[in-house]
Write an enzyme that holds these catalytic residues in place. Sequence first.
Site, short mmCIF file in Angstrom:
data_model
loop_
_atom_site.label_atom_id
_atom_site.label_comp_id
_atom_site.label_asym_id
_atom_site.label_seq_id
_atom_site.Cartn_x
_atom_site.Cartn_y
_atom_site.Cartn_z
N LYS A 52 -123.30 59.93 41.74
CA LYS A 52 -124.27 61.75 41.13
C LYS A 52 -125.59 61.13 41.74
O LYS A 52 -126.22 62.27 41.99
CB LYS A 52 -123.75 61.73 40.06
CG LYS A 52 -122.58 62.60 40.32
CD LYS A 52 -122.39 63.53 39.50
CE LYS A 52 -120.94 64.46 39.45
NZ LYS A 52 -120.37 65.58 38.00
N LYS A 57 -110.64 62.04 46.31
CA LYS A 57 -110.74 62.87 45.84
C LYS A 57 -111.01 64.05 46.29
O LYS A 57 -111.74 64.84 46.73
CB LYS A 57 -111.23 62.45 44.46
CG LYS A 57 -111.88 63.61 43.74
CD LYS A 57 -112.16 62.88 41.80
CE LYS A 57 -113.12 64.19 41.42
NZ LYS A 57 -113.57 64.30 40.51
N LYS A 62 -114.69 69.86 42.95
CA LYS A 62 -115.50 71.07 42.83
C LYS A 62 -116.03 70.90 43.59
O LYS A 62 -117.17 72.34 44.01
CB LYS A 62 -114.91 71.36 41.84
CG LYS A 62 -115.72 71.21 40.78
CD LYS A 62 -115.66 72.34 39.01
CE LYS A 62 -115.27 71.74 38.13
NZ LYS A 62 -116.16 70.79 37.53
P1 ATP Z 1 -117.62 67.41 40.29
O1 ATP Z 1 -116.91 67.61 41.68
O2 ATP Z 1 -118.56 68.62 40.04
O3 ATP Z 1 -117.46 66.24 40.15
P2 ATP Z 1 -114.10 67.51 39.79
O4 ATP Z 1 -113.63 68.38 40.32
O5 ATP Z 1 -114.48 66.62 39.30
O6 ATP Z 1 -116.25 68.12 39.39
P3 ATP Z 1 -114.55 67.52 36.38
O7 ATP Z 1 -115.22 68.61 35.87
O8 ATP Z 1 -115.81 66.35 37.00
O9 ATP Z 1 -114.25 68.14 37.97
O10 ATP Z 1 -113.16 67.35 35.93
C1 ATP Z 1 -112.42 67.86 35.46
C2 ATP Z 1 -111.44 67.64 35.32
O11 ATP Z 1 -110.39 67.48 36.42
C3 ATP Z 1 -111.34 65.93 34.23
O12 ATP Z 1 -110.25 64.88 33.80
C4 ATP Z 1 -111.12 65.22 36.19
O13 ATP Z 1 -110.22 63.53 35.76
C5 ATP Z 1 -110.24 65.60 36.90
N1 ATP Z 1 -109.82 66.29 38.07
C6 ATP Z 1 -111.00 66.11 38.74
N2 ATP Z 1 -110.46 66.34 40.61
C7 ATP Z 1 -109.70 66.17 40.44
C8 ATP Z 1 -108.86 65.71 41.14
N3 ATP Z 1 -108.47 65.42 42.51
N4 ATP Z 1 -107.40 64.97 40.83
C9 ATP Z 1 -106.80 64.92 39.65
N5 ATP Z 1 -107.66 65.30 38.52
C10 ATP Z 1 -109.09 65.89 39.03
#
Ligand code: ATP
Length: 332
Positions: free
Chosen positions: A113, A195, A198
């Site tokens: 980040k 991965k 969002k």
């Molecule tokens: P950002 O991309 O904004 O950092 P993010 O998509 O990683 O956000 P978070 O709010 O950080 O979302 O994560 C929420 C939950 O979803 C966490 O438990 C995270 O481990 C899970 N998660 C996020 N992306 C994935 C993915 N691609 N596959 C499985 N689990 C996920």
Amino acid sequence: MEGKTVYSAIQPSGNLTIGNYVGSIRNWLTMQDEYDCYYAMANMHAITVRQEPSELRRRTLELAALYIACGIDPEKCTLYVQSQVPQHAELAWVLNTVTYVGEMERMTQFKDKSQKHADNINMGLMDYPVLMAADILLYQADFVPVGQDQTQHVEITRDIAIRFNNRFGETFTVPKALILKQGAKIASLQEPTKKMSKSDENPNASVYLTDDKDTILRKFKRAVTDSGNEIRFAPEEKAGVSNLLTIYAAFTGKTMEEAEREFSGKGYGEFKLAVGEAVADKLAPVQAEQARILKDKAYLSGVLSSGAERAFKTARKTLSKVYRKVGFYQGE
Ligand code: ATP
Ligand code: LTN
């Protein structure tokens, strides 16, 4: 297992993807009947990167409605907004004093980040894992169901808890991360070794829980696979196809073997369409339910205020114990 506590949270920092659903929320659903579950909207974590205030407020409510629409039952679980329980910030302050700067600098998410938001490497971004430790430890959680990317944060939470317990006497339950064997890391549809996230800039890389059927089918149709023609689960060799199989299995409730068998001998085109349809069919009722809940403002604010009240009671107990242990005066 009676009497065990589960804690997890998601940041209301953007539209949730099917990665969040498969890796996180889906896992939460199975726990609500068995354990004492706390599920939060981590809005204090969200502001470690810039947020538009009006959007943050709207997204917090949307996330709450989404949890409920996905099947999280607010009668069984404590569903609340992190910033409504002041003990999170208070405990984070104390935990800061048993956490080392070097440990925080080494966190993968902090490094990622910092690169992505190079103009805004604020103290909160670095302190993110300590606030997360405070979330989990306040409720004396035994289990923390998260996606794979969060394991490092749960590990540091354990280290902090053990360190505090050693220094001040038994105070915190040392939590364990619960990571699914399959689906803990849903990959980007465009770069299947990365991965799904969002905050990805490429809109075709992620499928959002708010996407309509046409958009979902189109994104899956464009998903990157390989030049072969075999549909089987082999994450090293066939990252794209394996990711699609994982998504299919998660959304239909089928096992990987069943999914593989179903598509053996079929073409990629037909396969992608089937995956898209499975996802769209599952999401349609969730989206309708989320919209219905969002319109019922009185219901939603009732759920969140009783959630915050319940969370507050538990959090207050733990914080008071911590204050006693560290020697804070709390009145006579
Ligand atoms: P950002 O991309 O904004 O950092 P993010 O998509 O990683 O956000 P978070 O709010 O950080 O979302 O994560 C929420 C939950 O979803 C966490 O438990 C995270 O481990 C899970 N998660 C996020 N992306 C994935 C993915 N691609 N596959 C499985 N689990 C996920
Ligand atoms: N950092 C987490 C969100 C989060 C969380 C938590 C998860 C904040 N506090 C406590 C589990 C337990 C993320 O998913 N990005």
